[in-house]
Scaffold this active site. Sequence first.
Site, PDB file in Angstrom:
ATOM      1  N   TRP A 202      -1.907   2.389  -3.250  1.00  0.00           N
ATOM      2  CA  TRP A 202      -2.507   1.153  -2.745  1.00  0.00           C
ATOM      3  C   TRP A 202      -3.962   1.119  -3.242  1.00  0.00           C
ATOM      4  O   TRP A 202      -4.711   2.070  -2.997  1.00  0.00           O
ATOM      5  CB  TRP A 202      -2.436   1.191  -1.219  1.00  0.00           C
ATOM      6  CG  TRP A 202      -2.931  -0.022  -0.517  1.00  0.00           C
ATOM      7  CD1 TRP A 202      -2.677  -1.317  -0.815  1.00  0.00           C
ATOM      8  CD2 TRP A 202      -3.767  -0.030   0.657  1.00  0.00           C
ATOM      9  NE1 TRP A 202      -3.293  -2.143   0.101  1.00  0.00           N
ATOM     10  CE2 TRP A 202      -3.967  -1.373   1.008  1.00  0.00           C
ATOM     11  CE3 TRP A 202      -4.358   0.968   1.431  1.00  0.00           C
ATOM     12  CZ2 TRP A 202      -4.735  -1.755   2.099  1.00  0.00           C
ATOM     13  CZ3 TRP A 202      -5.114   0.594   2.518  1.00  0.00           C
ATOM     14  CH2 TRP A 202      -5.299  -0.754   2.855  1.00  0.00           C
TER      15      TRP A 202
ATOM     16  N   ASP B  94      -0.405   8.076   5.173  1.00  0.00           N
ATOM     17  CA  ASP B  94      -0.663   6.655   5.423  1.00  0.00           C
ATOM     18  C   ASP B  94       0.678   6.037   5.834  1.00  0.00           C
ATOM     19  O   ASP B  94       1.623   6.007   5.043  1.00  0.00           O
ATOM     20  CB  ASP B  94      -1.203   5.997   4.144  1.00  0.00           C
ATOM     21  CG  ASP B  94      -1.563   4.534   4.368  1.00  0.00           C
ATOM     22  OD1 ASP B  94      -0.980   3.903   5.286  1.00  0.00           O
ATOM     23  OD2 ASP B  94      -2.411   4.005   3.625  1.00  0.00           O
TER      24      ASP B  94
ATOM     25  N   ALA C 231       2.113   2.718   7.010  1.00  0.00           N
ATOM     26  CA  ALA C 231       1.829   1.292   7.211  1.00  0.00           C
ATOM     27  C   ALA C 231       3.103   0.457   7.369  1.00  0.00           C
ATOM     28  O   ALA C 231       3.025  -0.738   7.636  1.00  0.00           O
ATOM     29  CB  ALA C 231       1.007   0.756   6.040  1.00  0.00           C
TER      30      ALA C 231
ATOM     31  N   LYS D  83       2.198  -4.665   9.922  1.00  0.00           N
ATOM     32  CA  LYS D  83       3.478  -5.120   9.399  1.00  0.00           C
ATOM     33  C   LYS D  83       4.577  -5.054  10.447  1.00  0.00           C
ATOM     34  O   LYS D  83       5.285  -6.023  10.670  1.00  0.00           O
ATOM     35  CB  LYS D  83       3.897  -4.277   8.182  1.00  0.00           C
ATOM     36  CG  LYS D  83       2.785  -3.985   7.189  1.00  0.00           C
ATOM     37  CD  LYS D  83       2.392  -5.191   6.382  1.00  0.00           C
ATOM     38  CE  LYS D  83       0.954  -5.103   5.940  1.00  0.00           C
ATOM     39  NZ  LYS D  83       0.697  -4.657   4.613  1.00  0.00           N
TER      40      LYS D  83
END
Length: 394
Positions: free
Chosen positions: A127, A208, A210, A243
């Site tokens: 990312w 991470d 997400a 999300k």
Amino acid sequence: MLGKLTAQPGDKILELMQKFREDPRPVKIDLGVGVYKDATGRTPIMRAVKAAEKLWWEEEGTKVYTALAGDPGFADAMIELILADTLPRSHIAAAATPGGTGAVRQAFELVQMANPEARVFVSDPTWPNHLSILDHLGMTAIPYRYFDSATGGVDAQGMLDRLAELRPGDVVLLHGCCHNPTGANLNTAEWQAVLTVITEKRALPMVDLAYQGFGDGLHADAAATRRVVAQSPEALIAASCSKNFGIYRERTGLLIATTQDSGKTPLAQATLAHLNRQNFSFPPDHGARLVTRVLTDPALRADWQAELEEVRTGMLALREGLAAELQRLSGSDRFAFIAQHRGMFSRLGATPEQVETMRARSAIYMVGDSRINIAGLNAETVPILAKAMIDAGV
Ligand code: PMP
């Protein structure tokens, strides 16, 4: 003073969105920005979130500050969602942050405070914000090989080879599930091999997370993170609620620091609160309250899980539809990886020129590295994309 500023690089995805808006063609497809969209192109507010918001509106009696690390109920609920019973709560420090981005930023700062020499190993590609935040903080990012464009899968051996260069105290940033931007993920054996190297090298894993719930389900998507936490002396997790709760603009995230030695938790907890204080003081509360409510109210939780499951399986069906259409048009299996990828993104393996051709000829917008947001598709646009890909020579 302001005249001395130098221009910063623009955000490629935001620039792409702008071009999309300005495109006058009646049929155009936006596969750029990383936001979930339903078949009609809307990003809905999830039913349980809306219900929790109504309840909270009735109940909220004050807007006074919460705690520097956020409402403790939020941390407890999120820790349960992510880690279940992997570690006792006394081994876990956590602080609410403005979104997953805030958690990533605070995690890097925590690393820098403890070990200014630490280098952060990141997947190639990752990312883009990971790289720009590290750069902003003056920290060293070291890419590890990750995506194999020949197969559309992970180059696990290439990754392990690079991780062999880890020094004690370095950090390895891992995507817990649903890798952004590629969609390609490590399998269980590969996770284990990666973790073994990290532990041997006395490096620190940072996950991470997400997209929990967007890949193989809430439980399956947390499995790798749980494994990391169970096996590592210490670990960091940057979690986002943007999300899976669909609350992008509420800026809701959590930074978690785990340790096998519960004696280290109080200092870690105090440092997380201190970092919040320095950067923005109290974290946003509204989204965190909604998440807590949804997770702790059995009926709301069941409804949220059901809706999240619809989102997940809808994206899987689009993947399968696209892979099947490409197989039909190309007469080959070379796009089968699209159905194997998980999460909202897939990297198609098109060149920047082919990406440009698809935009010019067919008004299909994707990032230059050919990352597509699967949720930007629907049953009508899947065949359009497949044909445009084949016509462009992908
Ligand atoms: N990490 C990754 C890999 C992401 O894709 C995102 C969202 N684009 C985030 C973190 C953080 O998102 P947010 O700050 O909106 O919660």
